[in-house]
Design a protein around this motif. Sequence first.
Motif, mmCIF file in Angstrom:
data_model
loop_
_atom_site.group_PDB
_atom_site.id
_atom_site.type_symbol
_atom_site.label_atom_id
_atom_site.label_comp_id
_atom_site.label_asym_id
_atom_site.label_seq_id
_atom_site.Cartn_x
_atom_site.Cartn_y
_atom_site.Cartn_z
ATOM 1 N N ASP A 276 0.850 -1.192 0.000
ATOM 2 C CA ASP A 276 0.000 0.000 0.000
ATOM 3 C C ASP A 276 0.882 1.237 0.000
ATOM 4 O OD1 ASP A 276 -1.980 1.862 0.159
ATOM 5 O OD2 ASP A 276 -3.019 0.986 1.875
ATOM 6 N N LYS A 277 1.024 1.867 -1.152
ATOM 7 C CA LYS A 277 1.840 3.062 -1.318
ATOM 8 C C LYS A 277 0.973 4.316 -1.448
ATOM 9 C CE LYS A 277 5.790 0.851 -1.438
ATOM 10 N NZ LYS A 277 6.831 1.039 -0.401
ATOM 11 N N ARG A 278 -0.289 4.242 -1.068
ATOM 12 C CA ARG A 278 -1.168 5.404 -1.147
ATOM 13 C C ARG A 278 -0.888 6.343 0.022
ATOM 14 N NH1 ARG A 278 -6.872 2.655 -1.161
ATOM 15 N NH2 ARG A 278 -5.845 1.700 0.640
ATOM 16 N N ASN A 279 -1.190 7.619 -0.161
ATOM 17 C CA ASN A 279 -0.932 8.587 0.903
ATOM 18 C C ASN A 279 -2.026 8.601 1.954
ATOM 19 O OD1 ASN A 279 -2.832 9.620 -0.839
ATOM 20 N ND2 ASN A 279 -2.048 11.716 -0.789
ATOM 21 N N SER A 280 -3.145 7.917 1.731
ATOM 22 C CA SER A 280 -4.212 7.828 2.719
ATOM 23 C C SER A 280 -5.088 6.624 2.388
ATOM 24 C CB SER A 280 -5.062 9.107 2.721
ATOM 25 O OG SER A 280 -6.220 8.949 3.533
ATOM 26 N N PRO A 281 -5.517 5.852 3.418
ATOM 27 C CA PRO A 281 -6.409 4.722 3.134
ATOM 28 C C PRO A 281 -7.869 5.140 2.966
ATOM 29 C CG PRO A 281 -5.870 4.782 5.464
ATOM 30 C CD PRO A 281 -5.066 5.877 4.825
ATOM 31 N N LEU A 282 -8.244 6.350 3.426
ATOM 32 C CA LEU A 282 -9.628 6.799 3.360
ATOM 33 C C LEU A 282 -9.898 7.714 2.175
ATOM 34 C CD1 LEU A 282 -10.342 7.499 7.139
ATOM 35 C CD2 LEU A 282 -10.877 5.459 5.814
ATOM 36 N N ARG A 283 -8.941 8.623 1.906
ATOM 37 C CA ARG A 283 -9.088 9.499 0.748
ATOM 38 C C ARG A 283 -7.747 9.602 0.028
ATOM 39 N NH1 ARG A 283 -10.613 15.973 0.394
ATOM 40 N NH2 ARG A 283 -10.761 16.014 -1.888
ATOM 41 N N PRO A 284 -7.366 8.588 -0.694
ATOM 42 C CA PRO A 284 -6.070 8.624 -1.390
ATOM 43 C C PRO A 284 -6.113 9.576 -2.571
ATOM 44 C CG PRO A 284 -7.250 6.602 -1.901
ATOM 45 C CD PRO A 284 -8.054 7.300 -0.865
ATOM 46 N N THR A 285 -5.055 10.336 -2.732
ATOM 47 C CA THR A 285 -4.922 11.243 -3.867
ATOM 48 C C THR A 285 -3.735 10.884 -4.750
ATOM 49 O OG1 THR A 285 -3.647 12.780 -2.482
ATOM 50 C CG2 THR A 285 -6.020 13.155 -2.642
ATOM 51 N N ASP A 314 -6.771 -7.546 -5.368
ATOM 52 C CA ASP A 314 -7.347 -6.204 -5.432
ATOM 53 C C ASP A 314 -6.237 -5.238 -5.825
ATOM 54 O OD1 ASP A 314 -8.914 -3.994 -5.241
ATOM 55 O OD2 ASP A 314 -9.707 -4.435 -3.255
ATOM 56 N N LEU A 315 -6.461 -4.476 -6.878
ATOM 57 C CA LEU A 315 -5.473 -3.521 -7.385
ATOM 58 C C LEU A 315 -6.109 -2.144 -7.445
ATOM 59 C CD1 LEU A 315 -2.705 -2.892 -8.651
ATOM 60 C CD2 LEU A 315 -3.702 -3.460 -10.880
ATOM 61 N N ARG A 316 -5.454 -1.140 -6.839
ATOM 62 C CA ARG A 316 -5.955 0.233 -6.799
ATOM 63 C C ARG A 316 -4.872 1.192 -7.282
ATOM 64 N NH1 ARG A 316 -10.130 0.305 -2.999
ATOM 65 N NH2 ARG A 316 -11.136 -1.740 -3.087
ATOM 66 N N PHE A 323 -5.925 20.048 -9.069
ATOM 67 C CA PHE A 323 -6.801 21.161 -8.683
ATOM 68 C C PHE A 323 -7.807 20.672 -7.643
ATOM 69 C CE2 PHE A 323 -8.810 18.952 -12.173
ATOM 70 C CZ PHE A 323 -10.141 18.874 -11.796
ATOM 71 N N ALA A 324 -8.100 21.543 -6.664
ATOM 72 C CA ALA A 324 -9.111 21.282 -5.633
ATOM 73 C C ALA A 324 -8.906 19.931 -4.953
ATOM 74 C CB ALA A 324 -10.520 21.356 -6.222
ATOM 75 N N ARG A 325 -7.657 19.510 -4.812
ATOM 76 C CA ARG A 325 -7.326 18.200 -4.223
ATOM 77 C C ARG A 325 -8.086 17.067 -4.909
ATOM 78 N NH1 ARG A 325 -7.911 17.479 1.898
ATOM 79 N NH2 ARG A 325 -6.935 15.498 1.313
ATOM 80 N N ALA A 326 -8.375 17.278 -6.175
ATOM 81 C CA ALA A 326 -9.117 16.269 -6.924
ATOM 82 C C ALA A 326 -8.210 15.101 -7.272
ATOM 83 C CB ALA A 326 -9.706 16.880 -8.192
ATOM 84 N N ALA A 327 -8.773 13.919 -7.233
ATOM 85 C CA ALA A 327 -8.030 12.709 -7.556
ATOM 86 C C ALA A 327 -8.978 11.686 -8.155
ATOM 87 C CB ALA A 327 -7.347 12.124 -6.322
ATOM 88 N N LEU A 328 -8.456 10.932 -9.091
ATOM 89 C CA LEU A 328 -9.214 9.859 -9.719
ATOM 90 C C LEU A 328 -8.701 8.536 -9.184
ATOM 91 C CD1 LEU A 328 -11.268 8.870 -11.810
ATOM 92 C CD2 LEU A 328 -9.412 8.897 -13.510
ATOM 93 N N ASN A 329 -9.561 7.812 -8.484
ATOM 94 C CA ASN A 329 -9.244 6.478 -7.973
ATOM 95 C C ASN A 329 -9.952 5.445 -8.836
ATOM 96 O OD1 ASN A 329 -7.874 6.382 -5.009
ATOM 97 N ND2 ASN A 329 -8.989 8.290 -5.304
ATOM 98 N N THR A 416 -15.171 -7.163 -9.711
ATOM 99 C CA THR A 416 -15.718 -5.813 -9.559
ATOM 100 C C THR A 416 -14.681 -4.809 -10.040
ATOM 101 O OG1 THR A 416 -14.909 -5.629 -7.276
ATOM 102 C CG2 THR A 416 -17.167 -6.421 -7.586
ATOM 103 N N THR A 417 -15.176 -3.673 -10.532
ATOM 104 C CA THR A 417 -14.316 -2.574 -10.948
ATOM 105 C C THR A 417 -15.027 -1.268 -10.656
ATOM 106 O OG1 THR A 417 -13.107 -1.612 -12.809
ATOM 107 C CG2 THR A 417 -15.220 -2.630 -13.295
ATOM 108 N N PHE A 418 -14.253 -0.217 -10.425
ATOM 109 C CA PHE A 418 -14.855 1.070 -10.078
ATOM 110 C C PHE A 418 -13.944 2.203 -10.523
ATOM 111 C CE2 PHE A 418 -11.885 0.711 -6.628
ATOM 112 C CZ PHE A 418 -11.562 2.022 -6.307
ATOM 113 N N ALA A 419 -14.530 3.382 -10.630
ATOM 114 C CA ALA A 419 -13.808 4.638 -10.839
ATOM 115 C C ALA A 419 -14.474 5.678 -9.951
ATOM 116 C CB ALA A 419 -13.856 5.066 -12.298
ATOM 117 N N ASP A 420 -13.653 6.418 -9.202
ATOM 118 C CA ASP A 420 -14.181 7.376 -8.234
ATOM 119 C C ASP A 420 -13.401 8.685 -8.348
ATOM 120 O OD1 ASP A 420 -15.859 7.474 -5.387
ATOM 121 O OD2 ASP A 420 -14.051 8.709 -5.369
#
Length: 511
Positions: A276-285, A314-316, A323-329, A416-420
């Motif tokens: 897990d190399k994400r900067n946050s487990p709840l709201r990764p950017t 599971d791959l994320r 901009f605006a701390r926007a991120a595509l997960n 399952t697959t998702f985009a957020d």
Amino acid sequence: MVKKENPIAEVDEDEEDFDDEEEEEEEPVDSQSRMRDERATMEGFLRRMSSERVPLRVHDVIIKGNNKTKESLIEAEVQALKTATSVQELLQAATIANARLQKLDIFDSVNVTLDSGPPDLPGTSNVIVEVVESKNPITGDIGIFTKPEARSWSVEGSLKLKNMLGYGDIWDGSLSYGWDQTSEVSTGVALPRFMKLVNPVMARVSLLSQDWLKFSSYKEQAMGLSLGLISTRKHDLAYNLSWRTLTDPSQRASVSVRRQLGHNLLSHLKYTFKIDKRNSPLRPTRGFAFVSTSQIGGLFPDYRSVRFIRQEFDLRYALPLGFARAALNFGVAGGAVFPWGNGFLTTSVSLPDRFFLGGNSSPVCTLGGPTSLLGFKTRGLGPSEPRRQVQDKSNKESGSDTCPERDFLGGDLAVTTFADLSFDLPLKVLRDSNIHGHAFACAGSLVKLTESSFRDLSFQKYTDSFRSSAGFGLIVPTKLFRMEVNYCYILRQHEHDRAKTGVQFSFSSPL
């Protein structure tokens, strides 16, 4: 008679005053000079550290503040300090030692200080490790959460007793009670080190009761023991042994479900590999995460032992937009489960071990496998069969009456697959509270492979098995709970799926 003044004395006084002024003027000059010398020395030392290796040997590690904690435990966590051979290695080892001691969760604070060694041993250093043990060894929390898709609430509470034996041991007990859904009582202990093992060891005893009569005709009760054998940053190995009972309190089980009812022994080994190399487990950017879980059941030599092989991944990936701390997960998860043993092609996997999709929690926060599909109720999609009334022995009529409800039986292959897309809201008060919005789209499939069903599965049938939904919502994280308000629009569903277009609420744990 006029008294003459002594000019020599007058001159002397003036000279003394002049000398005093010179001394007063020279003092700040000397002080500034010393500060410049010290600054130059420090800058030279920093330049030397950044450009070349500065040799240094640790003479002694001094531990302070451990009134109850065994010194051997602290020494084992800071062992890397003793092997440092340079200033750079010592600073790095001190940072790692501080983090490891903090991770034990038994100290209020940890301070690692580097001091000079004995005067007769140049090039040495003493390391002082000072800890402050927790003043209150007992902690607890309680929360009330809701899962609207299952129309149920749950009360969850836990109590922890830290460092009772002085080995960094953490004893805990937890209780979870859900109306018409799940109740669980468990207790366990975690040891950061056990005998000569360098990995943490965990043991837990639990009593679980699940009632899924709204979705399937069975109730599950399980009492078991789980042992955590290996737990590191990337690897986790656990063994579970439990006795499980499936019953049908409603007496409305379908034929497929009734074949699964009874007593069985669950003995399985579970291995998890996680990065897990994400900067946050709840709201990764930014960053990525990958989890692979392998499980084999039926290790205990018993004819009632449940035998199956289960594999999940599971791959994320989180991509910042600038901009605006926007991120595509976006992410993809999958899993498959198969029985093993004689006649495995014609047998089926035990009901509780299958995959069940659905739920209203954001898939961004559920790392581990195919679980969430927004807009669909828990266990509300997948292979299903109509429930049939069990014929009463006193009734001489043959046959069975068809019940309008259905049994959701789960599947053997899940994808399952998702985009957020997450983004900050315009108001500053919302940004400061980390309240943010998101838009999402997700899709998933759940099919059956066992009992020779794989022979009838084609590529066209598999693509037709996918369900999908999209929407947008508001996420409100707090210290007590995480609330999500989402508008879900069902894009594709099957005839008997339990899905709903509209506004949906969810309260979940903040962790």
